[in-house]
Design an enzyme around this catalytic site. Structure first.
Site, PDB file in Angstrom:
ATOM      1  N   GLY A   1      24.793  44.290  42.084  1.00 42.07           N
ATOM      2  CA  GLY A   1      25.372  45.500  42.642  1.00 42.07           C
ATOM      3  C   GLY A   1      26.867  45.338  42.800  1.00 42.07           C
ATOM      4  O   GLY A   1      27.326  44.672  43.726  1.00 42.07           O
TER       5      GLY A   1
ATOM      6  N   MET B   1      31.566  48.246  47.416  1.00 41.97           N
ATOM      7  CA  MET B   1      31.452  47.097  48.318  1.00 41.97           C
ATOM      8  C   MET B   1      31.192  45.817  47.535  1.00 41.97           C
ATOM      9  O   MET B   1      31.915  44.826  47.666  1.00 41.97           O
ATOM     10  CB  MET B   1      30.328  47.333  49.330  1.00 41.97           C
ATOM     11  CG  MET B   1      30.679  48.302  50.428  1.00 41.97           C
ATOM     12  SD  MET B   1      31.652  47.581  51.765  1.00 41.97           S
ATOM     13  CE  MET B   1      30.402  46.647  52.646  1.00 41.97           C
ATOM     14  N   GLY B   2      30.142  45.825  46.719  1.00 34.73           N
ATOM     15  CA  GLY B   2      29.750  44.618  46.001  1.00 34.73           C
ATOM     16  C   GLY B   2      30.830  44.094  45.075  1.00 34.73           C
ATOM     17  O   GLY B   2      31.043  42.883  44.975  1.00 34.73           O
TER      18      GLY B   2
ATOM     19  N   ASN C   1      22.199  47.898  53.247  1.00 34.90           N
ATOM     20  CA  ASN C   1      21.891  48.503  54.544  1.00 34.90           C
ATOM     21  C   ASN C   1      20.386  48.709  54.710  1.00 34.90           C
ATOM     22  O   ASN C   1      19.930  49.788  55.102  1.00 34.90           O
ATOM     23  CB  ASN C   1      22.622  49.837  54.702  1.00 34.90           C
ATOM     24  CG  ASN C   1      24.089  49.648  55.026  1.00 34.90           C
ATOM     25  OD1 ASN C   1      24.472  48.661  55.649  1.00 34.90           O
ATOM     26  ND2 ASN C   1      24.915  50.586  54.595  1.00 34.90           N
TER      27      ASN C   1
ATOM     28  N   SER D   1      29.930  44.906  57.281  1.00 27.31           N
ATOM     29  CA  SER D   1      30.821  45.998  57.636  1.00 27.31           C
ATOM     30  C   SER D   1      32.232  45.645  57.185  1.00 27.31           C
ATOM     31  O   SER D   1      32.651  44.491  57.284  1.00 27.31           O
ATOM     32  CB  SER D   1      30.798  46.247  59.143  1.00 27.31           C
ATOM     33  OG  SER D   1      31.621  47.347  59.485  1.00 27.31           O
TER      34      SER D   1
ATOM     35  N   LYS E   1      23.467  45.388  62.589  1.00 26.97           N
ATOM     36  CA  LYS E   1      24.312  46.312  61.821  1.00 26.97           C
ATOM     37  C   LYS E   1      23.884  47.756  62.068  1.00 26.97           C
ATOM     38  O   LYS E   1      24.720  48.668  62.127  1.00 26.97           O
ATOM     39  CB  LYS E   1      24.202  45.979  60.326  1.00 26.97           C
ATOM     40  CG  LYS E   1      24.983  46.929  59.392  1.00 26.97           C
ATOM     41  CD  LYS E   1      26.458  46.982  59.731  1.00 26.97           C
ATOM     42  CE  LYS E   1      27.310  47.554  58.598  1.00 26.97           C
ATOM     43  NZ  LYS E   1      26.822  48.789  58.013  1.00 26.97           N
TER      44      LYS E   1
ATOM     45  N   HIS F   1      25.352  48.712  65.318  1.00 30.75           N
ATOM     46  CA  HIS F   1      26.791  48.874  65.068  1.00 30.75           C
ATOM     47  C   HIS F   1      27.081  50.253  64.510  1.00 30.75           C
ATOM     48  O   HIS F   1      27.993  50.953  64.966  1.00 30.75           O
ATOM     49  CB  HIS F   1      27.248  47.784  64.088  1.00 30.75           C
ATOM     50  CG  HIS F   1      28.582  48.037  63.449  1.00 30.75           C
ATOM     51  ND1 HIS F   1      28.742  48.903  62.378  1.00 30.75           N
ATOM     52  CD2 HIS F   1      29.814  47.532  63.716  1.00 30.75           C
ATOM     53  CE1 HIS F   1      30.012  48.921  62.030  1.00 30.75           C
ATOM     54  NE2 HIS F   1      30.689  48.096  62.813  1.00 30.75           N
ATOM     55  N   ASN F   2      26.306  50.685  63.525  1.00 23.89           N
ATOM     56  CA  ASN F   2      26.537  51.992  62.917  1.00 23.89           C
ATOM     57  C   ASN F   2      26.207  53.128  63.873  1.00 23.89           C
ATOM     58  O   ASN F   2      26.851  54.180  63.849  1.00 23.89           O
ATOM     59  CB  ASN F   2      25.733  52.122  61.625  1.00 23.89           C
ATOM     60  CG  ASN F   2      26.396  51.406  60.464  1.00 23.89           C
ATOM     61  OD1 ASN F   2      27.155  50.465  60.668  1.00 23.89           O
ATOM     62  ND2 ASN F   2      26.108  51.820  59.252  1.00 23.89           N
TER      63      ASN F   2
ATOM     64  N   GLU G   1      29.116  53.491  66.026  1.00 27.11           N
ATOM     65  CA  GLU G   1      30.155  54.131  65.211  1.00 27.11           C
ATOM     66  C   GLU G   1      29.961  55.649  65.194  1.00 27.11           C
ATOM     67  O   GLU G   1      30.934  56.403  65.290  1.00 27.11           O
ATOM     68  CB  GLU G   1      30.087  53.563  63.800  1.00 27.11           C
ATOM     69  CG  GLU G   1      31.090  54.102  62.819  1.00 27.11           C
ATOM     70  CD  GLU G   1      30.869  53.513  61.441  1.00 27.11           C
ATOM     71  OE1 GLU G   1      30.442  54.268  60.539  1.00 27.11           O
ATOM     72  OE2 GLU G   1      31.083  52.304  61.272  1.00 27.11           O
TER      73      GLU G   1
END
Length: 313
Positions: free
Chosen positions: A7, A11-12, A86, A112, A164, A167-168, A171
């Protein structure tokens, strides 16, 4: 350290580049051939030296499940898989059990940092047994920001993605608070410089944050956000956070309201508000707006024909 990265999106791809800059050997695979070093997962596995380490960075759900299934067929005993997407933490526990039957270790890692991670580093939240986490620690050390913070071995398998997820959820609540404050300032007749007001909060206030910096950056590009439509998607982790709160009987009124606000943003004509408008018209004679945009008469408007309910009913 050598690692396979599956991926290579926003991000990846940046994570692979940060690892390469850190001296690691990365063999990358993506379904877009122009991004890949190899033509298939099979070739990726063949390029890696045993015991292999593979990082999965694909969308949660079906794509991750398919990748984990295929890796389970291709990898060997002693290899390790890190899921950095995710994924839902309950899926991690199933994936770990499936791979363990074949002697393959599994670590879940919430990541993140977004598009800024290449430059600033990524906050990493990991779950799994200590031996497995320690084995890929050189990778974590390169990906994380410099300094003591930015990495946690949160607990057993699933703990990284659970952390995570929360965390989101936080957010969501923070973003919604900034959004509501901005709307109120924009509606005010007193405040003339909304963008400047947000900018003044970046230093010395208790709400200074990276999110505030990013909002000011957005307002500098489009001061009244006139080029945007008020529509916000959700990644799924907000929903999982609220569901986990229900499962654990933990009240999350702010995060839940922020999630529902995103749902509301997708309605051009809210069905629930139709009921509210109809009831306000019925009990108070308040004017209503038609689906075509015209305004209907309220009960106290000239010519309105509204019969009040009988007493005692």
């Amino acid at each position: 350290m050598q690692i396979g990265m599956i991926g290579l999106g926003k991000m990846g791809g940046n994570m692979a580049e940060r690892l390469r800059r850190g001296g690691h050997e990365v063999v990358g695979y993506d379904h877009h051939p122009e991004l890949s070093d190899v033509s298939s997962l099979k070739e990726l596995v063949e390029r890696l030296e045993a015991p292999r380490a593979v990082w999965v960075m694909v969308p949660a759900g079906e794509a991750t499940q398919h990748t984990i299934d295929e890796l389970g067929r291709l990898l060997s005993e002693g290899d390790i898989v890190v899921d950095g997407g995710n994924s839902h933490y309950v899926d991690d526990q199933r994936h770990a059990a499936e791979l363990a039957d074949k002697g393959i270790s599994f670590v879940d890692c919430g990541v993140s940092g977004g598009v800024w991670g290449l430059q600033n580093g990524y906050a990493l939240m990991c779950g799994g047994d200590k031996a497995s986490v320690d084995r890929v620690m050189p990778i974590f050390e390169t990906l994380k920001p410099e300094g003591e913070d930015g990495f946690v071995h949160a607990g057993d398998v699933g703990a990284g993605h659970f952390a995570k997820m929360v965390h989101n959820g936080i957010e969501y609540g923070m973003m919604q608070a900034f959004a509501e404050g901005w709307e109120l300032l924009e509606a005010s007749d007193v405040v003339k410089d909304v963008k400047g007001s947000f900018g003044s909060w970046r230093t010395g206030t208790v709400i200074r944050s990276w999110l505030l910096d990013l909002l000011v950056r957005a307002l500098e590009d489009d001061e009244h956000l006139e080029r945007l439509r008020g529509y916000a998607q959700d990644s799924g982790e907000g929903r999982w956070t609220v569901q986990a709160a229900v499962d654990h009987a933990v009240p999350l009124p702010v995060i839940t309201a922020a999630l529902y606000a995103r749902f509301a943003s997708r309605q051009d004509d809210s069905p629930a508000m139709k009921v509210v408008a109809a009831l306000r018209n019925q009990f108070g004679g308040h004017a209503t707006a038609s689906a075509e945009g015209s305004t209907g008469k309220g009960a106290d408007s000239p010519g309105a024909d509204v019969t009040p309910p009988r007493e005692g009913r």
